[in-house]
Design a protein around this motif. Structure first.
Motif, PDB file in Angstrom:
ATOM      1  N   ILE A  31       0.831  -1.206   0.000  1.00  0.00           N
ATOM      2  CA  ILE A  31       0.000   0.000   0.000  1.00  0.00           C
ATOM      3  C   ILE A  31       0.861   1.251   0.000  1.00  0.00           C
ATOM      4  CG2 ILE A  31      -1.603   1.336   1.438  1.00  0.00           C
ATOM      5  CD1 ILE A  31      -2.967  -1.397   2.060  1.00  0.00           C
ATOM      6  N   LEU A  32       1.934   1.258   0.786  1.00  0.00           N
ATOM      7  CA  LEU A  32       2.847   2.411   0.747  1.00  0.00           C
ATOM      8  C   LEU A  32       3.449   2.572  -0.649  1.00  0.00           C
ATOM      9  CD1 LEU A  32       4.746   2.276   4.158  1.00  0.00           C
ATOM     10  CD2 LEU A  32       2.933   3.840   3.455  1.00  0.00           C
ATOM     11  N   GLY A  33       3.828   1.454  -1.279  1.00  0.00           N
ATOM     12  CA  GLY A  33       4.344   1.515  -2.648  1.00  0.00           C
ATOM     13  C   GLY A  33       3.304   2.039  -3.614  1.00  0.00           C
ATOM     14  N   GLY A  34       2.052   1.659  -3.407  1.00  0.00           N
ATOM     15  CA  GLY A  34       0.977   2.127  -4.277  1.00  0.00           C
ATOM     16  C   GLY A  34       0.645   3.597  -4.099  1.00  0.00           C
ATOM     17  N   LEU A  35       0.959   4.149  -2.960  1.00  0.00           N
ATOM     18  CA  LEU A  35       0.693   5.565  -2.699  1.00  0.00           C
ATOM     19  C   LEU A  35       1.875   6.470  -3.052  1.00  0.00           C
ATOM     20  CD1 LEU A  35      -1.125   5.330   0.757  1.00  0.00           C
ATOM     21  CD2 LEU A  35      -2.155   5.773  -1.475  1.00  0.00           C
ATOM     22  N   PHE A  36       3.071   5.937  -3.036  1.00  0.00           N
ATOM     23  CA  PHE A  36       4.263   6.770  -3.183  1.00  0.00           C
ATOM     24  C   PHE A  36       4.280   7.654  -4.438  1.00  0.00           C
ATOM     25  CE2 PHE A  36       8.537   7.889  -4.426  1.00  0.00           C
ATOM     26  CZ  PHE A  36       9.010   8.470  -3.262  1.00  0.00           C
TER      27      PHE A  36
ATOM     28  N   PRO B  79      10.848  13.473  -3.332  1.00  0.00           N
ATOM     29  CA  PRO B  79       9.744  13.750  -4.264  1.00  0.00           C
ATOM     30  C   PRO B  79       9.542  15.229  -4.578  1.00  0.00           C
ATOM     31  CG  PRO B  79       9.061  12.142  -2.647  1.00  0.00           C
ATOM     32  CD  PRO B  79      10.402  12.670  -2.205  1.00  0.00           C
ATOM     33  N   ALA B  80      10.015  16.112  -3.713  1.00  0.00           N
ATOM     34  CA  ALA B  80       9.836  17.552  -3.930  1.00  0.00           C
ATOM     35  C   ALA B  80      10.687  18.093  -5.073  1.00  0.00           C
ATOM     36  CB  ALA B  80      10.153  18.316  -2.653  1.00  0.00           C
ATOM     37  N   ILE B  81      11.652  17.314  -5.575  1.00  0.00           N
ATOM     38  CA  ILE B  81      12.520  17.831  -6.634  1.00  0.00           C
ATOM     39  C   ILE B  81      11.973  17.571  -8.040  1.00  0.00           C
ATOM     40  CG2 ILE B  81      14.600  17.709  -5.219  1.00  0.00           C
ATOM     41  CD1 ILE B  81      15.359  15.171  -6.760  1.00  0.00           C
ATOM     42  N   GLY B  82      10.767  17.063  -8.133  1.00  0.00           N
ATOM     43  CA  GLY B  82      10.187  16.807  -9.448  1.00  0.00           C
ATOM     44  C   GLY B  82       8.769  17.325  -9.527  1.00  0.00           C
ATOM     45  N   SER B  83       8.206  17.267 -10.726  1.00  0.00           N
ATOM     46  CA  SER B  83       6.821  17.676 -10.922  1.00  0.00           C
ATOM     47  C   SER B  83       5.919  16.452 -10.858  1.00  0.00           C
ATOM     48  CB  SER B  83       6.675  18.361 -12.277  1.00  0.00           C
ATOM     49  OG  SER B  83       7.028  17.449 -13.313  1.00  0.00           O
ATOM     50  N   HIS B  84       4.612  16.699 -10.720  1.00  0.00           N
ATOM     51  CA  HIS B  84       3.673  15.579 -10.666  1.00  0.00           C
ATOM     52  C   HIS B  84       3.705  14.808 -11.975  1.00  0.00           C
ATOM     53  CE1 HIS B  84       0.541  13.003  -9.426  1.00  0.00           C
ATOM     54  NE2 HIS B  84      -0.313  13.429 -10.337  1.00  0.00           N
ATOM     55  N   ARG B  85       3.679  13.515 -11.841  1.00  0.00           N
ATOM     56  CA  ARG B  85       3.822  12.585 -12.963  1.00  0.00           C
ATOM     57  C   ARG B  85       5.180  12.749 -13.629  1.00  0.00           C
ATOM     58  NH1 ARG B  85      -0.878   9.610 -14.902  1.00  0.00           N
ATOM     59  NH2 ARG B  85      -2.523  10.091 -13.467  1.00  0.00           N
ATOM     60  N   GLY B  86       6.121  13.194 -12.839  1.00  0.00           N
ATOM     61  CA  GLY B  86       7.506  13.277 -13.298  1.00  0.00           C
ATOM     62  C   GLY B  86       8.217  11.981 -12.971  1.00  0.00           C
TER      63      GLY B  86
ATOM     64  N   THR C  40       8.524  10.303 -10.291  1.00  0.00           N
ATOM     65  CA  THR C  40       7.851   9.336  -9.418  1.00  0.00           C
ATOM     66  C   THR C  40       6.900   8.422 -10.197  1.00  0.00           C
ATOM     67  OG1 THR C  40       6.027  10.832  -8.861  1.00  0.00           O
ATOM     68  CG2 THR C  40       7.966  10.842  -7.398  1.00  0.00           C
ATOM     69  N   HIS C  41       6.599   8.764 -11.435  1.00  0.00           N
ATOM     70  CA  HIS C  41       5.701   7.952 -12.267  1.00  0.00           C
ATOM     71  C   HIS C  41       6.469   7.244 -13.386  1.00  0.00           C
ATOM     72  CE1 HIS C  41       2.478   9.983 -10.169  1.00  0.00           C
ATOM     73  NE2 HIS C  41       1.630   9.143 -10.727  1.00  0.00           N
ATOM     74  N   THR C  42       7.661   6.764 -13.082  1.00  0.00           N
ATOM     75  CA  THR C  42       8.460   6.037 -14.072  1.00  0.00           C
ATOM     76  C   THR C  42       8.689   4.595 -13.604  1.00  0.00           C
ATOM     77  OG1 THR C  42      10.552   6.721 -13.046  1.00  0.00           O
ATOM     78  CG2 THR C  42       9.664   8.146 -14.801  1.00  0.00           C
ATOM     79  N   TRP C  43       8.935   3.718 -14.565  1.00  0.00           N
ATOM     80  CA  TRP C  43       9.172   2.305 -14.226  1.00  0.00           C
ATOM     81  C   TRP C  43      10.452   2.141 -13.416  1.00  0.00           C
ATOM     82  CZ3 TRP C  43      13.620  -0.030 -15.655  1.00  0.00           C
ATOM     83  CH2 TRP C  43      14.350   0.568 -16.687  1.00  0.00           C
ATOM     84  N   TRP C  44      11.474   2.959 -13.721  1.00  0.00           N
ATOM     85  CA  TRP C  44      12.738   2.811 -13.007  1.00  0.00           C
ATOM     86  C   TRP C  44      12.606   3.257 -11.556  1.00  0.00           C
ATOM     87  CZ3 TRP C  44      14.593   7.408 -11.262  1.00  0.00           C
ATOM     88  CH2 TRP C  44      14.239   8.571 -11.970  1.00  0.00           C
ATOM     89  N   ALA C  45      11.753   4.265 -11.298  1.00  0.00           N
ATOM     90  CA  ALA C  45      11.526   4.674  -9.901  1.00  0.00           C
ATOM     91  C   ALA C  45      10.806   3.569  -9.141  1.00  0.00           C
ATOM     92  CB  ALA C  45      10.724   5.965  -9.857  1.00  0.00           C
TER      93      ALA C  45
ATOM     94  N   HIS D 103       0.064   1.178  -9.119  1.00  0.00           N
ATOM     95  CA  HIS D 103      -0.269   2.599  -9.234  1.00  0.00           C
ATOM     96  C   HIS D 103      -0.046   3.087 -10.662  1.00  0.00           C
ATOM     97  CE1 HIS D 103      -0.537   6.799  -7.565  1.00  0.00           C
ATOM     98  NE2 HIS D 103      -0.004   7.021  -8.758  1.00  0.00           N
ATOM     99  N   LEU D 104       1.111   2.768 -11.218  1.00  0.00           N
ATOM    100  CA  LEU D 104       1.425   3.206 -12.578  1.00  0.00           C
ATOM    101  C   LEU D 104       0.423   2.622 -13.572  1.00  0.00           C
ATOM    102  CD1 LEU D 104       5.328   2.885 -12.553  1.00  0.00           C
ATOM    103  CD2 LEU D 104       3.924   4.883 -12.025  1.00  0.00           C
ATOM    104  N   LEU D 105       0.060   1.369 -13.405  1.00  0.00           N
ATOM    105  CA  LEU D 105      -0.895   0.717 -14.286  1.00  0.00           C
ATOM    106  C   LEU D 105      -2.279   1.370 -14.158  1.00  0.00           C
ATOM    107  CD1 LEU D 105      -1.506  -1.618 -16.258  1.00  0.00           C
ATOM    108  CD2 LEU D 105      -2.091  -2.997 -14.257  1.00  0.00           C
TER     109      LEU D 105
END
Length: 149
Positions: free
Chosen positions: A43-48, A91-98, A100-105, A142-144
């Protein structure tokens, strides 16, 4: 865009299915306490990925981090509290869907579950592998879900 409840449910379903499959195959049979821990990490992973926005998921995630940080400070484990605080700023160093929304992250961010105990406490990484996998599964759910919506 799915809300935090959908992301929490998605993470729980994906990870629950993976644990059920592993159980059925006889590959991994955790106890109930471990399963609860796996669900928490999923759940934490799904929210991150959404911690970079003003959201309920962000408040839940950072609430858990605040509690963990407070426990570390009370136990005078300042080094670990500092590491947790540093990671909380990322997380503050990027924009939303930046980033934090990548497969490598999704693969790298949960690595702290393996590296933290190993590097900070000198513990082996293997016991933490199921928790890492649960967090990765939650993160990918989350990404899916964001791509489906």
């Amino acid at each position: 865009m799915p809300g935090y409840k959908t992301h929490m449910a998605g993470a729980a379903v994906v990870t629950g299915a993976a644990v059920a499959g592993a159980w059925w195959l006889g590959v991994y049979r955790p106890g109930y306490e471990t399963m609860a821990g796996l669900g928490f990490f999923a759940i934490l992973g799904g929210l991150f990925p959404d911690v970079d926005t003003d959201s309920t998921g962000r408040r839940f995630f950072y609430g858990a981090a605040l509690l963990a940080d407070a426990i570390l400070i009370v136990r005078q484990q300042y080094r670990y509290a500092a590491v947790l605080g540093f990671c909380g700023l990322l997380p503050a160093i990027g924009s939303h869907r930046g980033w934090t929304h990548t497969w490598w992250a999704a693969l790298l961010v949960p690595c702290t579950i393996l590296l933290g105990p190993m590097l900070l406490l000198g513990m082996p990484w293997r016991p933490f592998l199921p928790y890492y996998i649960a967090a990765v599964l939650g993160y990918f759910s989350h990404l899916l879900l964001d791509r489906i919506a």
